[in-house]
Design a protein around this motif. Structure first.
Motif, mmCIF file in Angstrom:
data_model
loop_
_atom_site.group_PDB
_atom_site.id
_atom_site.type_symbol
_atom_site.label_atom_id
_atom_site.label_comp_id
_atom_site.label_asym_id
_atom_site.label_seq_id
_atom_site.Cartn_x
_atom_site.Cartn_y
_atom_site.Cartn_z
ATOM 1 N N ARG A 111 -10.558 -0.170 1.852
ATOM 2 C CA ARG A 111 -9.642 -0.125 0.707
ATOM 3 C C ARG A 111 -9.961 -1.326 -0.166
ATOM 4 O O ARG A 111 -10.097 -2.439 0.334
ATOM 5 N N ARG A 151 1.908 -0.350 6.491
ATOM 6 C CA ARG A 151 1.425 -0.544 5.117
ATOM 7 C C ARG A 151 0.166 -1.405 5.132
ATOM 8 O O ARG A 151 -0.717 -1.239 4.300
ATOM 9 N N GLN A 184 6.002 7.710 -3.660
ATOM 10 C CA GLN A 184 5.916 6.306 -3.256
ATOM 11 C C GLN A 184 5.539 5.435 -4.446
ATOM 12 O O GLN A 184 4.782 5.848 -5.318
ATOM 13 N N SER A 187 0.350 5.699 -0.067
ATOM 14 C CA SER A 187 -0.624 6.764 0.125
ATOM 15 C C SER A 187 -0.733 7.598 -1.135
ATOM 16 O O SER A 187 0.264 7.910 -1.773
ATOM 17 N N THR A 188 -1.951 7.974 -1.477
ATOM 18 C CA THR A 188 -2.160 8.808 -2.670
ATOM 19 C C THR A 188 -1.577 10.198 -2.455
ATOM 20 O O THR A 188 -1.320 10.926 -3.407
ATOM 21 N N GLU A 193 -3.645 2.099 -3.443
ATOM 22 C CA GLU A 193 -3.061 3.436 -3.433
ATOM 23 C C GLU A 193 -4.048 4.330 -2.696
ATOM 24 O O GLU A 193 -4.847 5.044 -3.287
ATOM 25 N N LYS A 194 -4.009 4.220 -1.375
ATOM 26 C CA LYS A 194 -4.981 4.903 -0.535
ATOM 27 C C LYS A 194 -4.450 4.971 0.892
ATOM 28 O O LYS A 194 -3.621 4.151 1.286
ATOM 29 N N SER A 195 -4.950 5.920 1.659
ATOM 30 C CA SER A 195 -4.555 6.037 3.060
ATOM 31 C C SER A 195 -4.891 4.752 3.809
ATOM 32 O O SER A 195 -5.900 4.094 3.534
ATOM 33 N N GLY A 196 -4.031 4.405 4.759
ATOM 34 C CA GLY A 196 -4.272 3.211 5.568
ATOM 35 C C GLY A 196 -5.083 3.501 6.812
ATOM 36 O O GLY A 196 -5.243 2.636 7.674
ATOM 37 N N SER A 222 -2.918 1.503 9.171
ATOM 38 C CA SER A 222 -2.481 2.557 10.094
ATOM 39 C C SER A 222 -3.688 3.081 10.870
ATOM 40 O O SER A 222 -3.767 4.254 11.224
ATOM 41 N N ARG A 253 0.834 -1.199 0.000
ATOM 42 C CA ARG A 253 0.000 0.000 0.000
ATOM 43 C C ARG A 253 0.867 1.247 0.000
ATOM 44 O O ARG A 253 1.886 1.303 0.680
ATOM 45 N N ASP A 305 1.348 10.911 -1.300
ATOM 46 C CA ASP A 305 2.789 10.947 -1.566
ATOM 47 C C ASP A 305 3.060 10.377 -2.951
ATOM 48 O O ASP A 305 3.074 9.175 -3.158
#
Length: 199
Positions: A51, A76, A16, A10-11, A43-46, A79, A8, A13
């Protein structure tokens, strides 16, 4: 062993790249002689388990499509906080699927620390259920006290029924609201709404 790889980024950043995680996970799988069943990438916040790839992976785990989930790091995987992490790993454990983290080998459900981590998962799940039950009990106690102070009788699961409720039901009925809408607005059952409207 049949394995799933989960990566995973984060969108937020743009620097990454999930491939950086997957390269290492593939190497570890190859070293262990694993068969990679599928790679799941978000590709998303944890901060939420909502997701797409994560949910698909957890569903597939429930169907025992693989025996082990390999991730690069715990953050990953999720979070959302340690409680949710334990909840997710407990769900894997209940499905008979092991968990392995590249950066946190002490949290793997494989190897020498497996028994300890599984015990922690079990404790966390039990603690969470106990706390939830306690919160529900305290909520009912608070509501009972509020209702008693108003001179009404508390009915578990529904708003207390008193003189004001009947008047409110009739007022909303006069405004043309459906019985279902009135039920939602007042917290009384549709059958009670019907009784008040026809009385």
């Amino acid at each position: 062993m049949r394995v799933a790889l989960y990566a995973r980024v984060s969108t937020a950043d743009k620097d990454q790249n999930p491939e950086n995680q997957l390269v290492l996970l593939r190497r570890e799988a190859e070293r262990a002689g694993d068969t990679i069943i599928k790679e799941y990438v978000d590709e998303k916040s944890g901060g939420s388990s909502n997701r797409k790839a994560f949910q698909e992976m957890m569903r597939d785990a429930g169907k025992r499509r693989f025996d082990l989930v390999r991730v690069f790091a715990l953050d990953r995987f999720s979070s959302e906080g340690i409680e949710k992490v334990f909840e997710h790993t407990a769900a894997l454990e209940q499905a008979g699927v092991q968990f392995w983290s590249y950066c946190e080998p002490q949290l793997n459900t494989t190897g020498p620390m497996a028994s300890l981590f599984k015990a922690i998962i079990s404790w966390a799940a039990g603690y969470r259920n106990q706390r939830h039950s306690e919160n529900v009990r305290l909520g009912h106690a608070r509501k009972r006290a509020e209702v008693a102070a108003a001179g009404e009788v508390y009915q578990h699961g529904r708003r207390p029924i008193g003189k004001d409720i009947e008047a409110e039901v009739k007022r909303l009925g006069a405004e043309g609201l459906s019985r279902r809408k009135i039920s939602e607005a007042t917290g009384v059952s549709v059958s009670t709404v019907q009784k008040y409207l026809t009385s």
